[in-house]
Design a protein around this motif. Structure first.
Motif, PDB file in Angstrom:
ATOM      1  N   MET A 172       0.833  -1.214   0.000  1.00 55.73           N
ATOM      2  CA  MET A 172       0.000   0.000   0.000  1.00 55.73           C
ATOM      3  C   MET A 172       0.866   1.262   0.000  1.00 55.73           C
ATOM      4  SD  MET A 172      -2.982  -0.905   2.763  1.00 55.73           S
ATOM      5  CE  MET A 172      -4.023  -2.342   2.606  1.00 55.73           C
ATOM      6  N   TYR A 173       1.862   1.290   0.864  1.00 53.62           N
ATOM      7  CA  TYR A 173       2.672   2.503   0.983  1.00 53.62           C
ATOM      8  C   TYR A 173       3.463   2.766  -0.292  1.00 53.62           C
ATOM      9  CZ  TYR A 173       6.143   5.826   2.631  1.00 53.62           C
ATOM     10  OH  TYR A 173       6.938   6.940   2.756  1.00 53.62           O
ATOM     11  N   LEU A 174       4.122   1.746  -0.817  1.00 54.18           N
ATOM     12  CA  LEU A 174       4.897   1.950  -2.052  1.00 54.18           C
ATOM     13  C   LEU A 174       3.981   2.316  -3.213  1.00 54.18           C
ATOM     14  CD1 LEU A 174       7.438  -1.014  -1.733  1.00 54.18           C
ATOM     15  CD2 LEU A 174       7.856   1.427  -1.308  1.00 54.18           C
ATOM     16  N   GLY A 175       2.819   1.692  -3.268  1.00 44.53           N
ATOM     17  CA  GLY A 175       1.865   2.037  -4.324  1.00 44.53           C
ATOM     18  C   GLY A 175       1.367   3.458  -4.207  1.00 44.53           C
ATOM     19  N   LEU A 176       1.130   3.926  -2.971  1.00 43.12           N
ATOM     20  CA  LEU A 176       0.693   5.314  -2.767  1.00 43.12           C
ATOM     21  C   LEU A 176       1.759   6.303  -3.222  1.00 43.12           C
ATOM     22  CD1 LEU A 176      -1.040   4.994   0.718  1.00 43.12           C
ATOM     23  CD2 LEU A 176      -2.148   5.703  -1.401  1.00 43.12           C
ATOM     24  N   ARG A 177       3.016   5.985  -2.947  1.00 42.33           N
ATOM     25  CA  ARG A 177       4.090   6.886  -3.385  1.00 42.33           C
ATOM     26  C   ARG A 177       4.158   6.958  -4.907  1.00 42.33           C
ATOM     27  NH1 ARG A 177       9.382   7.204   0.327  1.00 42.33           N
ATOM     28  NH2 ARG A 177       9.654   8.845  -1.232  1.00 42.33           N
TER      29      ARG A 177
ATOM     30  N   HIS B  17       0.915  11.704   5.593  1.00 40.46           N
ATOM     31  CA  HIS B  17      -0.368  11.244   5.057  1.00 40.46           C
ATOM     32  C   HIS B  17      -0.332   9.785   4.603  1.00 40.46           C
ATOM     33  CE1 HIS B  17      -0.949  15.584   4.999  1.00 40.46           C
ATOM     34  NE2 HIS B  17      -2.250  15.380   4.813  1.00 40.46           N
ATOM     35  N   LEU B  18       0.660   9.454   3.780  1.00 41.76           N
ATOM     36  CA  LEU B  18       0.673   8.096   3.218  1.00 41.76           C
ATOM     37  C   LEU B  18       0.831   7.018   4.294  1.00 41.76           C
ATOM     38  CD1 LEU B  18       2.687   8.627  -0.101  1.00 41.76           C
ATOM     39  CD2 LEU B  18       0.278   9.069   0.433  1.00 41.76           C
ATOM     40  N   PRO B  19       1.725   7.191   5.286  1.00 42.67           N
ATOM     41  CA  PRO B  19       1.756   6.199   6.368  1.00 42.67           C
ATOM     42  C   PRO B  19       0.435   6.129   7.140  1.00 42.67           C
ATOM     43  CG  PRO B  19       3.770   7.486   6.373  1.00 42.67           C
ATOM     44  CD  PRO B  19       2.848   8.150   5.412  1.00 42.67           C
ATOM     45  N   ALA B  20      -0.219   7.309   7.331  1.00 41.44           N
ATOM     46  CA  ALA B  20      -1.504   7.309   8.046  1.00 41.44           C
ATOM     47  C   ALA B  20      -2.551   6.539   7.266  1.00 41.44           C
ATOM     48  CB  ALA B  20      -1.958   8.745   8.295  1.00 41.44           C
ATOM     49  N   TYR B  21      -2.598   6.735   5.950  1.00 41.78           N
ATOM     50  CA  TYR B  21      -3.542   5.972   5.125  1.00 41.78           C
ATOM     51  C   TYR B  21      -3.272   4.472   5.264  1.00 41.78           C
ATOM     52  CZ  TYR B  21      -4.306  10.456   2.674  1.00 41.78           C
ATOM     53  OH  TYR B  21      -4.583  11.762   2.359  1.00 41.78           O
ATOM     54  N   THR B  22      -1.995   4.135   5.175  1.00 39.72           N
ATOM     55  CA  THR B  22      -1.618   2.708   5.239  1.00 39.72           C
ATOM     56  C   THR B  22      -2.016   2.086   6.573  1.00 39.72           C
ATOM     57  OG1 THR B  22       0.250   3.089   3.744  1.00 39.72           O
ATOM     58  CG2 THR B  22       0.319   1.113   5.108  1.00 39.72           C
ATOM     59  N   VAL B  23      -1.717   2.792   7.667  1.00 42.33           N
ATOM     60  CA  VAL B  23      -2.040   2.265   8.996  1.00 42.33           C
ATOM     61  C   VAL B  23      -3.549   2.115   9.167  1.00 42.33           C
ATOM     62  CG1 VAL B  23      -2.013   2.818  11.465  1.00 42.33           C
ATOM     63  CG2 VAL B  23       0.058   3.095  10.098  1.00 42.33           C
ATOM     64  N   LEU B  24      -4.302   3.096   8.691  1.00 41.24           N
ATOM     65  CA  LEU B  24      -5.746   3.022   8.890  1.00 41.24           C
ATOM     66  C   LEU B  24      -6.359   1.901   8.059  1.00 41.24           C
ATOM     67  CD1 LEU B  24      -7.948   6.081   9.509  1.00 41.24           C
ATOM     68  CD2 LEU B  24      -8.921   4.085   8.426  1.00 41.24           C
ATOM     69  N   TRP B  25      -5.889   1.699   6.827  1.00 38.19           N
ATOM     70  CA  TRP B  25      -6.432   0.602   6.006  1.00 38.19           C
ATOM     71  C   TRP B  25      -6.061  -0.760   6.590  1.00 38.19           C
ATOM     72  CZ3 TRP B  25      -4.796   3.852   1.296  1.00 38.19           C
ATOM     73  CH2 TRP B  25      -5.917   4.540   0.785  1.00 38.19           C
ATOM     74  N   THR B  26      -4.806  -0.948   6.962  1.00 36.60           N
ATOM     75  CA  THR B  26      -4.424  -2.243   7.543  1.00 36.60           C
ATOM     76  C   THR B  26      -5.099  -2.448   8.896  1.00 36.60           C
ATOM     77  OG1 THR B  26      -2.412  -1.221   8.440  1.00 36.60           O
ATOM     78  CG2 THR B  26      -2.210  -2.416   6.358  1.00 36.60           C
TER      79      THR B  26
ATOM     80  N   LEU C  96      -6.233  11.671  -4.687  1.00 37.87           N
ATOM     81  CA  LEU C  96      -5.153  10.765  -4.340  1.00 37.87           C
ATOM     82  C   LEU C  96      -5.629   9.734  -3.307  1.00 37.87           C
ATOM     83  CD1 LEU C  96      -2.162   9.986  -4.571  1.00 37.87           C
ATOM     84  CD2 LEU C  96      -1.660  11.686  -2.794  1.00 37.87           C
ATOM     85  N   LEU C  97      -6.455  10.155  -2.366  1.00 35.82           N
ATOM     86  CA  LEU C  97      -6.982   9.240  -1.355  1.00 35.82           C
ATOM     87  C   LEU C  97      -7.875   8.179  -2.002  1.00 35.82           C
ATOM     88  CD1 LEU C  97      -8.338  10.351   2.123  1.00 35.82           C
ATOM     89  CD2 LEU C  97      -9.309   8.434   0.897  1.00 35.82           C
ATOM     90  N   VAL C  98      -8.750   8.620  -2.917  1.00 35.99           N
ATOM     91  CA  VAL C  98      -9.657   7.675  -3.575  1.00 35.99           C
ATOM     92  C   VAL C  98      -8.875   6.708  -4.464  1.00 35.99           C
ATOM     93  CG1 VAL C  98     -11.569   7.470  -5.204  1.00 35.99           C
ATOM     94  CG2 VAL C  98     -11.602   9.270  -3.470  1.00 35.99           C
ATOM     95  N   LEU C  99      -7.899   7.234  -5.207  1.00 38.55           N
ATOM     96  CA  LEU C  99      -7.065   6.350  -6.022  1.00 38.55           C
ATOM     97  C   LEU C  99      -6.285   5.365  -5.149  1.00 38.55           C
ATOM     98  CD1 LEU C  99      -5.633   8.940  -8.596  1.00 38.55           C
ATOM     99  CD2 LEU C  99      -7.204   7.062  -9.092  1.00 38.55           C
ATOM    100  N   GLY C 100      -5.829   5.863  -3.990  1.00 33.45           N
ATOM    101  CA  GLY C 100      -5.123   4.987  -3.071  1.00 33.45           C
ATOM    102  C   GLY C 100      -6.007   3.871  -2.541  1.00 33.45           C
TER     103      GLY C 100
ATOM    104  N   GLY D 133      -6.959  -3.395  -4.870  1.00 30.30           N
ATOM    105  CA  GLY D 133      -6.314  -4.198  -5.910  1.00 30.30           C
ATOM    106  C   GLY D 133      -5.102  -4.950  -5.402  1.00 30.30           C
ATOM    107  N   TRP D 134      -4.267  -4.266  -4.593  1.00 32.56           N
ATOM    108  CA  TRP D 134      -3.056  -4.906  -4.084  1.00 32.56           C
ATOM    109  C   TRP D 134      -3.384  -6.069  -3.150  1.00 32.56           C
ATOM    110  CZ3 TRP D 134       1.771  -6.051  -4.572  1.00 32.56           C
ATOM    111  CH2 TRP D 134       2.506  -6.487  -3.474  1.00 32.56           C
ATOM    112  N   THR D 135      -4.300  -5.872  -2.213  1.00 30.49           N
ATOM    113  CA  THR D 135      -4.624  -6.934  -1.258  1.00 30.49           C
ATOM    114  C   THR D 135      -5.254  -8.136  -1.958  1.00 30.49           C
ATOM    115  OG1 THR D 135      -6.707  -5.775  -0.758  1.00 30.49           O
ATOM    116  CG2 THR D 135      -4.837  -5.405   0.734  1.00 30.49           C
ATOM    117  N   LEU D 136      -6.095  -7.884  -2.959  1.00 27.06           N
ATOM    118  CA  LEU D 136      -6.683  -9.005  -3.701  1.00 27.06           C
ATOM    119  C   LEU D 136      -5.618  -9.734  -4.517  1.00 27.06           C
ATOM    120  CD1 LEU D 136     -10.035  -7.437  -4.989  1.00 27.06           C
ATOM    121  CD2 LEU D 136      -9.754  -9.159  -3.199  1.00 27.06           C
TER     122      LEU D 136
END
Length: 659
Positions: A297-302, A327-336, A382-386, A392-395
């Motif tokens: 998730m994080y690498l994909g967001l970058r 922002h990107l680490p926060a998105y990653t932590v909240l999704w996981t 960017l948030l919606v695309l993320g 997609g990544w998790t699937l």
């Protein structure tokens, strides 16, 4: 008397039930006695044996004295010409005992006998035949050389991998799961050494039999299923410690000179090495999906940040650099975190849970995003695309895992299920699966080809074929799971099909007149059950996690608003103590009714301030257990909230009070 069978049991009620059913078949026409020694189980094993198998002689210990002590308790009273130590997580064929008896009678030099064993997926278990753990043999076992070279005479003398599994051999060490021994030999060399709590006692006794002038044999003329791992978690640190400590005891007892010193030292090193590997393996097993999810998730967001900046703003460096660290680490932590709280890591291949968890996490992120100051809202797009990338990544990750490991267990609803048995037992199987909440993609029923149906078996209609063509049917329908109805089938036939079809398919067995369906697909993990007695919602990791969070959150909220709520509670001193104990996880707001003597049979909960039935006058033990059972079976957070709301004034009561 021909044979005395000794089974030591510890919290394996359902496996013990199936084992005794197979023993009952295998002892037909023989003069035998069966001893069940229970090492203080808390799952109702003793009551089950006394009710279902009154012919078995039961020794119920009030503590767990260990495997050796428990076996010796029965062996001292056994009267058979031969003694058999049998694990409760085994399943013997109908003629296993007769074949072993005939072989033993034909070999007067026999001290001990072991048979061919397969695991719950039909794979041959190499510990069916073993060599003596001399310093070199123990070294190759402890440091993995035996696994690297399984057929080597030099490197795998521990499992005698160079000897054919389908031929009779003289061996040195019998497997403790099935130790057939001549009573006269035991009288000469002595019983199990009680210095061994668990593991090693079979090696020690096998060695003493050979030292006493007897021979031990591996006999593949019959076969048993050994599910393995039911009395201890084989991947745990405790297993590593107990197993290798037993090897140390054996070395000190039987080896002298420099070889013994080196063996003890090597075992000590092996304990630390295996412990380290176990910690790493267990951590990876538990954290592999969260770590891989977060990294992807994080690498994909970058990458998305740069692509979106270049596409929409014409500048790949449009976004400020702090986004990468805020922002990107926060998105990653909240999704996981949302996947974790939603149970997506408890059942990684349950895609419904995964998607719903990510959806909730995204909605929460958008809500938080809207509350942020303007300068901290870089891009909603960017948030919606993320979010799309996270899905997609998790699937993709889980799909790749299934391709690399086709045997990975997905949710029951994903597996294509075949039932082998007559109509009545097949219908009972489906009913039990439904009541246990373990639905599956039911393909159809296969009729046994071994005998004609009895009137009690039901009509032989609506079948997709017979067992004569089971392999073809499995290929045709892409079957992933088979449930065998053992009331309609011989155990020997079930084992034959398991070996023929191989470990790609998951196998389970419905014992006769039982409420449990038993199976174990991997030898390094505990077996699995579909049963109306243990499939309780409160045992679901998501529900337990929600209960834990509710307790802590409510306790913290009540502490913060203490001046407003303390006047509503009757026992204010007890209320303050309960708030603190719930906050530090010593108590739960709601637990089982303490007046139920059988509450230990249910999934463990912390003592509760409140409990089902609070305020009622129900006092019969059966009624109290039924209240607790319904609470555990149908549990939801709303149940705790309802009880807390109804009895808020009683939050200061003493925990475990029955009133």
């Amino acid at each position: 008397m021909q044979l005395s069978i000794v089974i030591v049991s510890y919290n394996v009620r359902y496996f013990l039930e199936q084992c005794l059913l197979s023993v009952e078949r295998a002892t037909a026409g023989m003069e035998t006695e069966t001893w069940v020694v229970d090492n203080h189980s808390a799952d109702g094993s003793v009551e089950m044996v006394r009710r279902r198998f009154p012919w078995a002689r039961v020794i119920a210990n009030d503590r767990n004295p260990g495997f050796s002590v428990a076996n010796n308790q029965a062996l001292r009273q056994a009267r058979g010409k031969y003694h058999l130590l049998l694990n409760p997580d085994t399943l013997v064929e109908e003629d296993t005992f007769r074949r072993c008896y005939a072989f033993a009678e034909a070999h007067p030099d026999l001290g001990g006998l072991g048979v061919r064993m397969i695991d719950g997926s039909g794979r041959f278990l190499p510990e069916s035949k073993r060599g003596l753990p001399t310093p070199w043999v123990a070294f190759t076992k402890a440091f993995g050389l035996a696994r690297l070279f399984p057929r080597s005479l030099r490197f795998n003398r521990y499992h005698l991998g160079y000897l054919a599994e389908d031929e009779t051999h003289e061996i040195e060490v019998l497997a403790g799961a099935f130790m057939w021994m001549r009573a006269a030999a035991l009288e000469k060399v002595g019983l199990l050494d009680e210095a061994f709590f668990m593991y090693g006692e079979d090696i020690d006794l096998s060695y003493r039999l050979t030292q006493g002038g007897y021979r031990n044999y591996y006999y593949p003329g019959t076969s048993i299923i050994h599910y393995k791992g039911e009395s201890t978690k084989r991947g745990s640190l405790n297993y590593v410690r107990v197993f290798y400590q037993a090897m140390v005891i054996f070395a000190r007892k039987h080896f002298v000179g420099p070889g013994a010193w080196w063996l003890v030292l090597m075992m000590r090193l092996a304990i630390y090495l295996r412990a380290l590997l176990t910690v790493v393996a267990n951590a990876w097993q538990r954290l592999r999906y969260p770590l891989l999810d977060a990294a992807g998730m994080y690498l994909g967001l970058r990458l998305l940040k740069q692509l979106w900046a270049a596409y929409h703003f014409g500048d790949p460096k449009y976004f400020p650099e702090y986004i990468d660290y805020l922002h990107l680490p926060a998105y990653t932590v909240l999704w996981t975190g949302s996947i974790f709280l939603g149970g997506g890591y408890d059942r990684p291949h349950d895609y419904g849970r995964l998607l719903s968890s990510l959806g909730i996490g995204t909605l929460l992120l958008l809500s938080i995003y809207g509350l942020l100051p303007e300068d901290l809202r870089p891009s909603r797009a960017l948030l919606v695309l993320g979010a799309g990338w996270a899905i997609g990544w998790t699937l993709l990750l889980r799909g790749a895992a299934r391709l690399l490991n086709p045997g990975a267990a997905g949710p029951a609803a994903d597996r294509r299920l075949l039932i082998v048995g007559w109509a009545a037992e097949a219908q009972r199987t489906l009913s039990l699966l439904q009541r246990a909440g373990a639905t599956a993609h039911y393909i159809g029923r296969v009729s046994p080809g071994t005998r004609a149906p009895r009137p009690s078996d039901g009509e032989d209609g609506e079948t997709i074929g017979r067992t004569d063509h089971l392999a073809t049917l499995c290929r045709l329908y892409r079957v992933e799971e088979i449930i065998f109805c053992s009331a309609d089938l011989d155990i020997a036939d079930i084992q034959g099909w398991m070996r023929e079809l191989g470990p790609r398919i998951q196998y389970r067995i419905l014992p006769e007149a039982s409420r449990s369906i038993i199976g174990s697909h991997r030898p390094d993990q505990r077996g699995t059950l579909y049963t109306i007695d243990v499939n309780l919602r409160i045992d679901d990791p998501v529900q337990r996690r929600g209960k834990w969070l509710l307790d802590r959150t409510l306790a913290l909220l009540l502490l913060l608003t203490l001046p407003l709520n303390i006047w509503l509670v009757e026992r204010k001193g007890g209320y303050l103590g309960n708030l603190w104990k719930v906050l530090i996880a010593q108590l739960s707001w709601v637990g089982y009714h303490p007046g139920d003597p059988e509450r230990t049979l249910l999934p463990a909960l912390r003592p509760g301030v409140l409990h089902p039935g609070l305020g009622s006058e129900v006092c019969a033990a059966e009624s109290l257990h039924h209240l607790n059972l319904l609470y555990a079976r149908d549990y939801g957070l709303r149940d705790d909230l309802r009880l807390i709301g109804q009895h808020f004034r009683a939050l200061g009561r003493r925990p475990n009070a029955a009133g």
